[in-house]
Design an enzyme around this catalytic site. Structure first.
Site, short mmCIF file in Angstrom:
data_model
loop_
_atom_site.label_atom_id
_atom_site.label_comp_id
_atom_site.label_asym_id
_atom_site.label_seq_id
_atom_site.Cartn_x
_atom_site.Cartn_y
_atom_site.Cartn_z
CE LYS A 128 -20.24 0.94 -5.85
NZ LYS A 128 -19.34 2.02 -5.51
CB ALA A 236 -1.87 5.94 1.29
P1 NAD Z 1 -4.89 0.73 -3.46
O1 NAD Z 1 -5.33 -0.66 -3.71
O2 NAD Z 1 -3.96 1.39 -4.41
O3 NAD Z 1 -4.23 0.85 -2.00
C1 NAD Z 1 -4.71 0.20 -0.87
C2 NAD Z 1 -3.48 -0.34 -0.15
O4 NAD Z 1 -3.92 -0.84 1.12
C3 NAD Z 1 -2.80 -1.49 -0.85
O5 NAD Z 1 -1.42 -1.18 -1.05
C4 NAD Z 1 -2.99 -2.69 0.08
O6 NAD Z 1 -1.88 -3.55 0.08
C5 NAD Z 1 -3.17 -1.99 1.40
N1 NAD Z 1 -3.88 -2.74 2.44
C6 NAD Z 1 -4.93 -3.57 2.32
N2 NAD Z 1 -5.31 -4.02 3.53
C7 NAD Z 1 -4.48 -3.45 4.42
C8 NAD Z 1 -4.38 -3.49 5.83
N3 NAD Z 1 -5.20 -4.22 6.58
N4 NAD Z 1 -3.41 -2.76 6.44
C9 NAD Z 1 -2.57 -2.01 5.70
N5 NAD Z 1 -2.63 -1.93 4.36
C10 NAD Z 1 -3.57 -2.63 3.73
O7 NAD Z 1 -6.24 1.57 -3.29
P2 NAD Z 1 -6.39 3.15 -3.37
O8 NAD Z 1 -6.81 3.53 -4.75
O9 NAD Z 1 -5.22 3.81 -2.74
O10 NAD Z 1 -7.68 3.35 -2.46
C11 NAD Z 1 -7.59 3.24 -1.05
C12 NAD Z 1 -8.99 3.24 -0.45
O11 NAD Z 1 -9.67 4.45 -0.83
C13 NAD Z 1 -9.89 2.11 -0.97
O12 NAD Z 1 -10.76 1.76 0.09
C14 NAD Z 1 -10.68 2.76 -2.08
O13 NAD Z 1 -11.92 2.11 -2.28
C15 NAD Z 1 -10.88 4.16 -1.53
N6 NAD Z 1 -11.08 5.18 -2.56
C16 NAD Z 1 -10.14 5.38 -3.54
C17 NAD Z 1 -10.37 6.35 -4.51
C18 NAD Z 1 -9.35 6.60 -5.57
O14 NAD Z 1 -9.45 7.63 -6.24
N7 NAD Z 1 -8.39 5.72 -5.76
C19 NAD Z 1 -11.52 7.14 -4.48
C20 NAD Z 1 -12.45 6.93 -3.45
C21 NAD Z 1 -12.22 5.94 -2.50
#
Ligand code: NAD
Length: 436
Positions: A128, A236
């Site tokens: 990392k 999501a």
């Molecule tokens: P993103 O930033 O697009 O979406 C996260 C959403 O969560 C945002 O819209 C934000 O406003 C919302 N949020 C933050 N705190 C919140 C809360 N307390 N209650 C409700 N909503 C809240 O991120 P993403 O790419 O969709 O990733 C989501 C999670 O999955 C992250 O933790 C990320 O590290 C993990 N992840 C993503 C990927 C990927 O391919 N994008 C891969 C592995 C892990």
């Protein structure tokens, strides 16, 4: 400065490095005396801290750092285990108050990548990147970002490929493009320079496969189920679409950003989707009376306060590091008879998507798609079933079982290159890379 303590302010440490004219340094694990050795005698106190740590340090093969000339940004590459191949994992851009916090986060996250990559059957090790944001400068300043990411690329070039970076919290695909200006040891670069693009949709299908496996373990399917999703972002949103395609009865979803909530609501206007705008820190969506809860926002949401209120029988979501305290929370979930699909198992598609960028692209790439098939032994579905089965047989929490399986796999040597990155690390030390 001769001792690391929680009071050791990161800015004091940066000052200390400058006073001692140390701009590149390392800590490397010596297999023969089983000790972490530092590149500079002035940094022995950090080696001592790492050597005595029982929580986050686990024989990390090497940790390499530089301090940028401009902006005083501390940049690191934490290499955990590379028996399966070069260490792969994203670079985090974050604010840290103490050096202890910084080292702990790097070591913990690197170890997590070893688990994620090994469990996915990837021929990559775990590592990392972590860089410390200089809070005196605006994070979004384009010159600042261009400079620090280009410098980070130079660090990776110096490290000869024992660590290959990618996007992570606080970094963007444009930052990867800046890294790519000075090194080829990066993935997740933009598609206009041959990168693989945004992995969020495949990640959502990984989460879906984890949910289906957890239900299959109970002889059930998604049809007619109710699901609560925390966060309505890049993962999501497609996940909600896939859930409706699979015939779920209802989805409840929350996000702290009203624009995101409105846009997703509009997209699924003809579906049984109930949405709400949550306050920051409001986790009540996780307490809904539903079949599955899917944390897809931030980490550490499964903790002493939230777990007792969770009513769902399954937890399966994309957010990284969902358990606030691994040992405590893993156990508490198991004691409530909730099936927890470990995040690092089901959210692997980001790294899977980036892992083989240098081998080119084909449509419906088998090396990506097989992770989402129901019958591949290392796919999300079969791995989830195997973890749930072993957890039931041994009475161990699922996350602990998954880590054990991942650790065993991380000890396998790369079929062609063996433990080549360890050799790279040995030559970096011998050649005193930090003096170049
Ligand atoms: P993103 O930033 O697009 O979406 C996260 C959403 O969560 C945002 O819209 C934000 O406003 C919302 N949020 C933050 N705190 C919140 C809360 N307390 N209650 C409700 N909503 C809240 O991120 P993403 O790419 O969709 O990733 C989501 C999670 O999955 C992250 O933790 C990320 O590290 C993990 N992840 C993503 C990927 C990927 O391919 N994008 C891969 C592995 C892990």
């Amino acid at each position: 400065m001769n001792k690391i303590s929680e009071k050791t302010d990161i800015q004091n440490f940066i000052q200390f490095l400058k006073e001692n004219n140390i701009y590149q340094f390392h800590f490397v694990y010596n297999q023969s005396n089983k000790k972490v050795e530092s590149s500079h005698k002035e940094l022995q106190f950090i080696s001592d801290f790492i050597n005595s740590d029982k929580r986050d340090f686990e024989e990390h093969e090497g940790m390499f750092f530089q301090l940028t000339d401009k902006f005083d940004v501390l940049q690191g590459a934490f290499v955990h285990r590379t028996k399966r191949g070069q260490a792969a994992g994203g670079v985090r851009f974050w604010q840290y108050d103490t050096i202890e916090e910084y080292f702990r986060d790097g070591m913990r996250l690197a170890k997590g990548m070893t688990h994620k990559n090994a469990l996915a059957g990837l021929w990559w090790g775990g590592g990392k990147g972590v860089m410390v944001h200089n809070t005196e400068i605006d994070k979004q300043n384009i010159d600042y970002r261009e400079y620090i990411y280009t410098e980070y690329g130079k660090l990776l070039t110096h490290l000869n490929g024992c660590y290959v970076t990618a996007e992570d919290v606080g970094t963007s695909v444009e930052d990867m493009a800046n890294i790519y200006k000075s090194t080829r040891f990066t993935t997740c670069i933009p598609d206009y320079v041959g990168g693989s693009g945004n992995p969020s949709e495949p990640t959502s299908r990984g989460v879906l496969a984890g949910m289906e496996a957890a239900l299959a373990f109970k002889d059930e399917t998604l049809a007619g189920k109710t699901i609560a999703v925390q966060g309505m972002g890049h993962v999501a949103e497609p996940l909600i679409g896939h859930l409706f395609d699979k015939g779920v009865e209802k989805v409840l979803a929350a996000d702290i950003n009203p624009d995101v909530v409105n846009s997703v609501k509009k997209k699924f206007a003809d579906k049984n989707l109930e949405v709400r705008v949550a306050e920051k820190g409001d986790n009540s969506i996780l307490f809904e009376e539903v079949d599955i809860v899917a944390p897809c926002a931030t980490g550490a949401v499964l903790n002493e306060n939230t777990i007792p209120k969770i009513q769902a029988g399954i937890i399966c979501g994309a957010a990284n590091n969902q358990l606030e305290d691994h040992d405590r929370d893993d156990k508490a979930i198991a004691e409530k008879d909730i099936i927890y699909v470990p995040d690092f198992l089901n959210n692997r598609m980001g790294i899977v998507n980036c892992a083989n960028e240098q081998y080119g692209y084909v449509n419906d790439d088998d090396f990506i798609e097989r992770h989402l098939l129901k019958d591949w032994k290392n796919g999300v579905y079969q791995t989830t079933l195997s973890v749930l089965k072993e957890a039931k047989e041994t009475g161990q929490p699922t996350s602990r079982v998954a880590i054990k399986q991942a650790t065993d796999m991380s000890m396998e040597l790369h079929p062609i290159f063996g433990h080549r990155s360890q050799k790279i690390i040995n030559s970096l030390v011998k050649d005193k890379w930090f003096e170049k």
